[in-house]
Design a protein around this motif. Structure first.
Motif, PDB file in Angstrom:
ATOM      1  N   GLN A 284       0.833  -1.204   0.000  1.00 50.89           N
ATOM      2  CA  GLN A 284       0.000   0.000   0.000  1.00 50.89           C
ATOM      3  C   GLN A 284       0.866   1.251   0.000  1.00 50.89           C
ATOM      4  OE1 GLN A 284      -3.555  -0.744  -0.170  1.00 50.89           O
ATOM      5  NE2 GLN A 284      -2.331  -2.574  -0.525  1.00 50.89           N
ATOM      6  N   ALA A 285       1.905   1.243   0.823  1.00 48.56           N
ATOM      7  CA  ALA A 285       2.802   2.395   0.914  1.00 48.56           C
ATOM      8  C   ALA A 285       3.555   2.617  -0.397  1.00 48.56           C
ATOM      9  CB  ALA A 285       3.787   2.195   2.062  1.00 48.56           C
ATOM     10  N   LEU A 286       4.016   1.535  -1.018  1.00 54.40           N
ATOM     11  CA  LEU A 286       4.763   1.658  -2.271  1.00 54.40           C
ATOM     12  C   LEU A 286       3.883   2.193  -3.394  1.00 54.40           C
ATOM     13  CD1 LEU A 286       6.908  -1.610  -2.243  1.00 54.40           C
ATOM     14  CD2 LEU A 286       7.743   0.731  -1.995  1.00 54.40           C
ATOM     15  N   LYS A 287       2.661   1.679  -3.501  1.00 48.78           N
ATOM     16  CA  LYS A 287       1.756   2.175  -4.542  1.00 48.78           C
ATOM     17  C   LYS A 287       1.430   3.646  -4.327  1.00 48.78           C
ATOM     18  CE  LYS A 287      -1.701  -0.434  -5.884  1.00 48.78           C
ATOM     19  NZ  LYS A 287      -2.861  -1.347  -5.836  1.00 48.78           N
ATOM     20  N   GLY A 288       1.227   4.027  -3.073  1.00 46.66           N
ATOM     21  CA  GLY A 288       0.963   5.431  -2.772  1.00 46.66           C
ATOM     22  C   GLY A 288       2.133   6.319  -3.133  1.00 46.66           C
ATOM     23  N   ALA A 289       3.356   5.863  -2.847  1.00 48.23           N
ATOM     24  CA  ALA A 289       4.553   6.644  -3.159  1.00 48.23           C
ATOM     25  C   ALA A 289       4.736   6.802  -4.663  1.00 48.23           C
ATOM     26  CB  ALA A 289       5.778   5.973  -2.540  1.00 48.23           C
ATOM     27  N   VAL A 290       4.502   5.717  -5.396  1.00 52.14           N
ATOM     28  CA  VAL A 290       4.633   5.775  -6.857  1.00 52.14           C
ATOM     29  C   VAL A 290       3.618   6.752  -7.445  1.00 52.14           C
ATOM     30  CG1 VAL A 290       4.303   4.440  -8.975  1.00 52.14           C
ATOM     31  CG2 VAL A 290       5.633   3.472  -7.088  1.00 52.14           C
ATOM     32  N   LEU A 291       2.400   6.688  -6.977  1.00 51.59           N
ATOM     33  CA  LEU A 291       1.361   7.584  -7.479  1.00 51.59           C
ATOM     34  C   LEU A 291       1.725   9.038  -7.222  1.00 51.59           C
ATOM     35  CD1 LEU A 291      -1.523   7.908  -8.705  1.00 51.59           C
ATOM     36  CD2 LEU A 291      -2.385   7.831  -6.346  1.00 51.59           C
ATOM     37  N   LEU A 292       2.146   9.341  -6.004  1.00 54.80           N
ATOM     38  CA  LEU A 292       2.504  10.715  -5.681  1.00 54.80           C
ATOM     39  C   LEU A 292       3.697  11.178  -6.507  1.00 54.80           C
ATOM     40  CD1 LEU A 292       2.372  12.554  -2.405  1.00 54.80           C
ATOM     41  CD2 LEU A 292       4.608  12.483  -3.513  1.00 54.80           C
ATOM     42  N   ALA A 293       4.709  10.312  -6.671  1.00 52.57           N
ATOM     43  CA  ALA A 293       5.883  10.676  -7.461  1.00 52.57           C
ATOM     44  C   ALA A 293       5.494  10.981  -8.907  1.00 52.57           C
ATOM     45  CB  ALA A 293       6.916   9.550  -7.411  1.00 52.57           C
ATOM     46  N   TYR A 294       4.621  10.157  -9.465  1.00 51.98           N
ATOM     47  CA  TYR A 294       4.199  10.352 -10.855  1.00 51.98           C
ATOM     48  C   TYR A 294       3.503  11.705 -11.027  1.00 51.98           C
ATOM     49  CZ  TYR A 294       1.895   9.421 -15.340  1.00 51.98           C
ATOM     50  OH  TYR A 294       1.465   9.492 -16.647  1.00 51.98           O
ATOM     51  N   VAL A 295       2.567  12.011 -10.157  1.00 47.44           N
ATOM     52  CA  VAL A 295       1.795  13.247 -10.296  1.00 47.44           C
ATOM     53  C   VAL A 295       2.672  14.479 -10.062  1.00 47.44           C
ATOM     54  CG1 VAL A 295      -0.098  14.593  -9.311  1.00 47.44           C
ATOM     55  CG2 VAL A 295      -0.412  12.148  -9.774  1.00 47.44           C
ATOM     56  N   PHE A 296       3.507  14.434  -9.025  1.00 44.62           N
ATOM     57  CA  PHE A 296       4.364  15.588  -8.758  1.00 44.62           C
ATOM     58  C   PHE A 296       5.397  15.790  -9.866  1.00 44.62           C
ATOM     59  CE2 PHE A 296       2.396  16.110  -4.743  1.00 44.62           C
ATOM     60  CZ  PHE A 296       2.782  17.353  -4.260  1.00 44.62           C
ATOM     61  N   GLU A 297       5.913  14.695 -10.411  1.00 49.13           N
ATOM     62  CA  GLU A 297       6.862  14.833 -11.522  1.00 49.13           C
ATOM     63  C   GLU A 297       6.175  15.411 -12.750  1.00 49.13           C
ATOM     64  OE1 GLU A 297      10.385  12.208 -13.692  1.00 49.13           O
ATOM     65  OE2 GLU A 297       9.233  11.346 -12.049  1.00 49.13           O
ATOM     66  N   GLU A 298       4.958  15.000 -12.987  1.00 48.70           N
ATOM     67  CA  GLU A 298       4.198  15.548 -14.115  1.00 48.70           C
ATOM     68  C   GLU A 298       3.943  17.043 -13.942  1.00 48.70           C
ATOM     69  OE1 GLU A 298       2.478  13.924 -17.071  1.00 48.70           O
ATOM     70  OE2 GLU A 298       4.371  12.904 -16.648  1.00 48.70           O
ATOM     71  N   HIS A 299       3.938  17.515 -12.699  1.00 51.52           N
ATOM     72  CA  HIS A 299       3.722  18.938 -12.428  1.00 51.52           C
ATOM     73  C   HIS A 299       5.026  19.705 -12.240  1.00 51.52           C
ATOM     74  CE1 HIS A 299      -0.453  17.688 -11.876  1.00 51.52           C
ATOM     75  NE2 HIS A 299      -0.788  18.959 -11.918  1.00 51.52           N
ATOM     76  N   GLY A 300       6.134  19.092 -12.666  1.00 53.58           N
ATOM     77  CA  GLY A 300       7.398  19.816 -12.720  1.00 53.58           C
ATOM     78  C   GLY A 300       8.271  19.753 -11.495  1.00 53.58           C
ATOM     79  N   TYR A 301       7.920  18.928 -10.520  1.00 53.97           N
ATOM     80  CA  TYR A 301       8.731  18.819  -9.307  1.00 53.97           C
ATOM     81  C   TYR A 301       9.778  17.716  -9.460  1.00 53.97           C
ATOM     82  CZ  TYR A 301       5.647  21.929  -6.677  1.00 53.97           C
ATOM     83  OH  TYR A 301       4.945  23.025  -6.228  1.00 53.97           O
ATOM     84  N   GLU A 302      10.915  17.903  -8.799  1.00 56.24           N
ATOM     85  CA  GLU A 302      11.952  16.891  -8.770  1.00 56.24           C
ATOM     86  C   GLU A 302      11.635  15.927  -7.634  1.00 56.24           C
ATOM     87  OE1 GLU A 302      16.847  16.709  -9.154  1.00 56.24           O
ATOM     88  OE2 GLU A 302      15.843  18.593  -8.605  1.00 56.24           O
ATOM     89  N   VAL A 303      11.595  14.644  -7.943  1.00 52.89           N
ATOM     90  CA  VAL A 303      11.240  13.634  -6.949  1.00 52.89           C
ATOM     91  C   VAL A 303      12.332  12.561  -6.887  1.00 52.89           C
ATOM     92  CG1 VAL A 303       8.760  14.012  -7.214  1.00 52.89           C
ATOM     93  CG2 VAL A 303       9.885  12.279  -8.617  1.00 52.89           C
ATOM     94  N   PHE A 304      12.487  11.981  -5.701  1.00 53.82           N
ATOM     95  CA  PHE A 304      13.511  10.963  -5.463  1.00 53.82           C
ATOM     96  C   PHE A 304      12.888   9.815  -4.679  1.00 53.82           C
ATOM     97  CE2 PHE A 304      15.146  15.278  -5.169  1.00 53.82           C
ATOM     98  CZ  PHE A 304      16.142  15.308  -6.136  1.00 53.82           C
TER      99      PHE A 304
END
Length: 411
Positions: A284-304
């Motif tokens: 659950q935590a991994l899927k949530g992290a992937v989703l957030l990373a995808y959306v924030f990256e699509e909005h121009g943020y640098e994610v790690f």
């Protein structure tokens, strides 16, 4: 587009990656169930014990199960271990003697471990104060372990090496299992007597095997992170070679007493049940992290890490513009929490941390970072470090709030 439509579009794009994560969780769930079967878990194992804890069969079976799951010979799983840092500290103080050398192979460790080692400031009771020699091998330009430098650092006098699997408050990638295996092989080739010690916090059940399966001598972590499944209210674990676990047990109780003592004052049902749920909860935590990373990256943020990078821990870092934006992000996490959702956050001093910290943690268990939580130090680069999520739905709910109140509001 609305926040919900952005999320649904992202989920469609991420479906194949979600499927891969679900297969990892399934493999880990099977390993946990098979360990339960092997050790014939009984209902009476769940009962607490008192006093010295002699003959606590439920405690002993749980430790055998941890050893099997983590690929080691033996384990200590105790509520008396107050945190992951305490578990790691116990390993260091139990296994190192004055004149021994400890080498960190992943650069400078996490803030709280630096205080234990004592290499940045002189304090009584630290490893250095007790005569332990300490050095570090810097990460390479990619933020990964430098195998050439590691090979040069290992000497006949090197008693122990330390690997920190997770990123800590850094943007460097976590250390994946292939790299852990390569480091272990390299260290043992240089000096077979050197103990390979791994801080496994945040990494459990993120891959189909654990570091013990790759020859790591001793690993340690927290029960209010991944392996507790969100149920265990306190404690830590140490798993490793039987002779090392015996030394650790003598350190935690007394020489000659070791693992035989230690009453299980907690209801052990939640310890067994939390471990049983852990592979699913980590998913659950991994899927949530992937989703957030995808959306924030699509909005121009640098994610790690980036949304499509291989994950070796549950931590998701997002680089923001300044301290104020960090505080605003963390406040959204707090407001989306099931507990203390109306609390106003601010940066504050915490024991053993170098800088002021803000922590968003409206959790059922205080400080539980397998529950959806977020923290950040008051320093550059201004990153938030999000971890956990007992349910994917909670992670999704947070992201919808962040879209409405953070990303789309900033657009």
């Amino acid at each position: 587009m609305t926040a919900l439509s952005i999320i649904k579009e992202a989920e469609h794009s991420l479906q194949m990656l979600f499927n891969e994560l679900e297969e990892i969780a399934y493999t880990n769930q099977v390993r946990v169930i098979e360990a339960f079967h092997k050790h014939r878990v009984r209902e009476y194992y769940f009962y607490p014990s008192t006093g010295y804890g002699y003959g606590d069969s439920g405690r002993d079976a749980l430790e055998d199960i941890f050893a099997d799951i983590f690929g080691t010979e033996d384990a200590l799983v105790r509520s008396q271990v107050v945190s992951g840092t305490h578990a790691i500290s116990a390993c260091l103080f139990a296994l190192l003697r004055p004149g021994d050398e400890l080498i960190s192979l992943t650069g400078s460790p996490y803030d709280t471990l630096c205080r234990i080692i004592g290499h940045e400031e002189k304090s009584p009771g630290t490893l250095i104060d007790k005569g332990i020699k300490y050095s570090e091998v810097d990460l390479d330009e990619r933020g990964k372990p430098d195998l050439t430098a590691i090979a040069a650092a290992i000497k006949d006098t090197s008693r122990m090496v330390l690997i920190q699997r997770s990123r800590g408050y850094k943007t460097r990638p976590p250390v994946d299992l292939d790299t852990i295996a390569a480091i272990t092989k390299l260290v043992k080739a240089r000096n077979p007597a050197t103990i390979v010690m791994l801080d496994n916090c945040y990494g459990e059940f993120t891959a189909v095997q654990e570091p013990g399966h790759y020859g790591v001598d001793i690993i340690a972590g927290s029960l209010i992170k991944n392996p507790g499944g969100g149920l265990i209210p306190s404690g830590g674990y140490i798993a490793g070679n039987q002779d090392l676990i015996e030394q650790l047990a003598f350190h935690l109780t007394a020489p000659g007493l070791g693992k035989e003592l230690g009453a299980s004052l907690l209801d052990k049902r939640i310890m067994y049940q939390g471990l049983f749920l852990a592979p699913h909860t980590v998913l659950q935590a991994l899927k949530g992290a992937v989703l957030l990373a995808y959306v924030f990256e699509e909005h121009g943020y640098e994610v790690f890490p980036r949304w499509n990078e291989k994950r070796s821990d549950i931590v998701q870092a997002v680089k923001l513009r300044d301290a104020a934006e960090v505080l605003r992000f963390c406040q959204e996490v707090q407001n989306a929490s099931p507990v203390d959702s109306d609390v106003t956050l601010e940066y504050g001093e915490l024991p053993a941390y170098r800088d002021k910290i803000v922590m968003a943690a409206g959790t059922f268990v205080q400080g539980s970072s397998i529950e959806l939580s977020c923290d950040a130090p008051l320093r550059s680069p201004h990153c938030v470090f999000l971890q956990g999520g007992l349910s994917y739905e909670h992670c999704r709910f947070l992201l919808q709030r962040l879209l409405d109140r953070f990303l789309l509001a900033n657009a």
